[in-house]
Scaffold this motif. Structure first.
Motif, short mmCIF file in Angstrom:
data_model
loop_
_atom_site.label_atom_id
_atom_site.label_comp_id
_atom_site.label_asym_id
_atom_site.label_seq_id
_atom_site.Cartn_x
_atom_site.Cartn_y
_atom_site.Cartn_z
N LYS A 146 4.75 5.28 -0.12
CA LYS A 146 5.31 5.96 1.05
C LYS A 146 4.84 5.30 2.34
O LYS A 146 5.60 5.16 3.30
N ARG A 149 6.84 2.20 3.16
CA ARG A 149 8.18 2.47 3.70
C ARG A 149 8.12 2.79 5.19
O ARG A 149 9.06 2.52 5.93
N HIS A 152 5.49 -0.65 6.56
CA HIS A 152 5.93 -1.95 6.05
C HIS A 152 4.77 -2.90 5.69
O HIS A 152 4.98 -4.05 5.38
N GLY A 462 12.64 7.69 8.06
CA GLY A 462 11.80 6.69 7.44
C GLY A 462 11.48 5.55 8.35
O GLY A 462 10.75 4.66 7.98
#
Length: 462
Positions: A146, A149, A152, A462
């Motif tokens: 998570k 995402r 990065h 996100g």
């Protein structure tokens, strides 16, 4: 003799023993093989006097401590008690549901993990207790997938560990330990119980100058220290300033997830676009090289927010920053310090050591009031939806933070409805937004990509 009402019962499910009613300061069980007790906050513990005591199927260890929750099973084997094995089930009068910790592996060898204290985009914070010392801690369980995402770069999580290990200051949240598995990173942190500064400002409307000064002084001391150690926080905001307790004003700077350690080897400037929009410095927005002075801009915004209860950048307001400071703050001392911290040119923007010398920070002319007392709120007023509530209208950026927190806490895989979000906010904030303010903030947060909208449900972006 004072009689205490039992706050727990140990019912026998296996073996030969009597059920135990637990009251007052706790009791010894199974001939003294263990003691069950609770602290002032209602957290329940078992301390084993010898080997052979298991909680939830795990050995507690001689003279060690484990957390206990409703429905847990405590087993005492013959090695710990001469009358033979016995197994109890715990029934608490009042309890909070805990999560299954079987997936957390070797972390639970050192720390017993209890109820969830909070959730975020990629992490869950749980109550923990050190099995050897009995010290309560907060365990931040970070989901690597998570996090990747969102940020990065999974390596940023390890950067946070390195930075926290390097910092030891009374106003910086302390890292006690860390563990890493293939899927998770665990940060064992100092436990604080006073919530964060954002919630306190929202509940109070705004802070008194005496309280805001005391908070800012402590945060400035922490920032001066971290800058001296080569660390730039890059995300200073009320949500990342924790309160040690619900009484008094002792702050802890937290969340070093996007912080950076500067050095000759790593470079003394940065260029990454990061931070929270309402608090980031102009040089970050301009995508030019920047240094530790970006934290000072954020502190200027923090000061404005504490004293006004709003952000200094109001939509479509044809005012310069000095004009907004003049309009939004009361005392000349606070205005002067805020202007010095929110200089567009970082070369003349004040540093933390300079800010600590400012007369407003050092002054004692204001009578300090107990936290979180604030200046008297504005009288309640009607908006176009007909809602009434205490305090001034909420800026949609403030409401947006409430919305994000609500969605994270509700943790619904399908997404949360506007009604569920509104109910959560109403239950957790003394002065919730009106329906119209919530509607505007949902639309703005969706447009900005902070949340996504599908049908009638909202999820974190996100």
């Amino acid at each position: 003799m004072t009689e205490h009402r039992p706050w727990a019962r140990l019912e026998v499910v296996k073996g030969e023993a009597e059920a135990v009613a637990v009251a007052g300061d706790g009791v010894e069980v199974a001939g003294g093989a263990l003691r069950i007790f609770r602290d002032d906050e209602g957290v329940v513990f078992v301390k084993a006097a010898s080997k052979g005591v298991k909680v939830r199927g795990k050995e507690v260890g001689e003279e060690m401590t484990a957390l206990v929750d409703d429905g847990d099973r405590i087993k005492v084997t013959g090695t710990a008690w001469e009358d033979g094995p016995v197994e109890y089930v715990v029934e608490l009068v009042e309890s909070d549901d805990g999560d299954d910790d079987s997936e957390h592996g070797f972390v639970t060898a050192d720390y017993d993990m209890g109820k969830v204290l909070g959730t975020g985009n990629f992490a869950t914070v749980r109550l923990g207790v050190c099995r050897k010392t009995g010290r309560k801690v907060a365990i931040k369980v970070c989901d690597k997938a998570k996090f990747a995402r969102v940020q990065h770069r999974v390596g940023a999580l390890l950067d946070e560990v390195s930075i926290l290990r390097a910092l030891q200051h009374p106003h910086i949240l302390q890292l006690y330990d860390s563990y890493e598995t293939e899927d998770h990173l665990y940060l064992v942190l100092e436990l604080v119980s006073g919530g964060d500064l954002f919630d306190r400002i929202v509940d109070a409307g705004k802070l008194s100058e005496a309280t805001a000064r005391r908070v800012l002084r402590q945060v400035l001391e922490a920032v001066a220290y971290m800058h001296d150690e080569g660390v730039v926080h890059r995300d200073i905001k009320p949500e990342n300033i924790l309160l040690a307790s619900r009484k008094g004003v002792e702050t802890k700077v937290s969340d070093f997830g996007i912080s950076r350690m500067l050095s000759v080897e790593n470079g003394t400037t940065m260029g990454t676009m990061c931070g929270t929009p309402q608090y980031i410095a102009p040089e970050i927005v301009a995508r030019t090289a920047y240094d530790a002075k970006v934290d000072m801009w954020s502190l200027g915004v923090l000061l404005y927010v504490m004293l006004s209860g709003d952000y200094p950048f109001v939509d479509n307001a044809p005012l310069t920053i000095p004009e907004q400071i003049q309009r939004g703050l009361y005392s000349e001392g606070a205005k002067d310090l805020c202007r010095r911290l929110m200089q567009h040119d970082p070369a003349i923007r004040w540093s933390a050591p300079q800010a600590l010398t400012h007369p407003w920070i050092r002054g004692a002319e204001l009578v300090e009031t107990p936290f979180p007392d604030a200046d008297p709120p504005a009288s309640a007023s009607d908006d176009e939806s007909g809602d009434k509530r205490r305090g001034a209208p909420r800026h949609k950026a403030v409401v947006s933070v409430m919305i994000s927190r609500a969605i994270a806490a509700l943790d619904d895989r399908k997404g949360s409805t506007a009604t569920a979000i509104a109910k959560y906010i109403a239950a957790n904030y003394d002065a919730p937004p009106t329906r119209a303010e919530l509607k505007r903030a949902l639309a703005a947060a969706t447009k900005a990509g902070r949340i996504t909208h599908s049908g009638s449900r909202y999820k974190l972006g996100g």
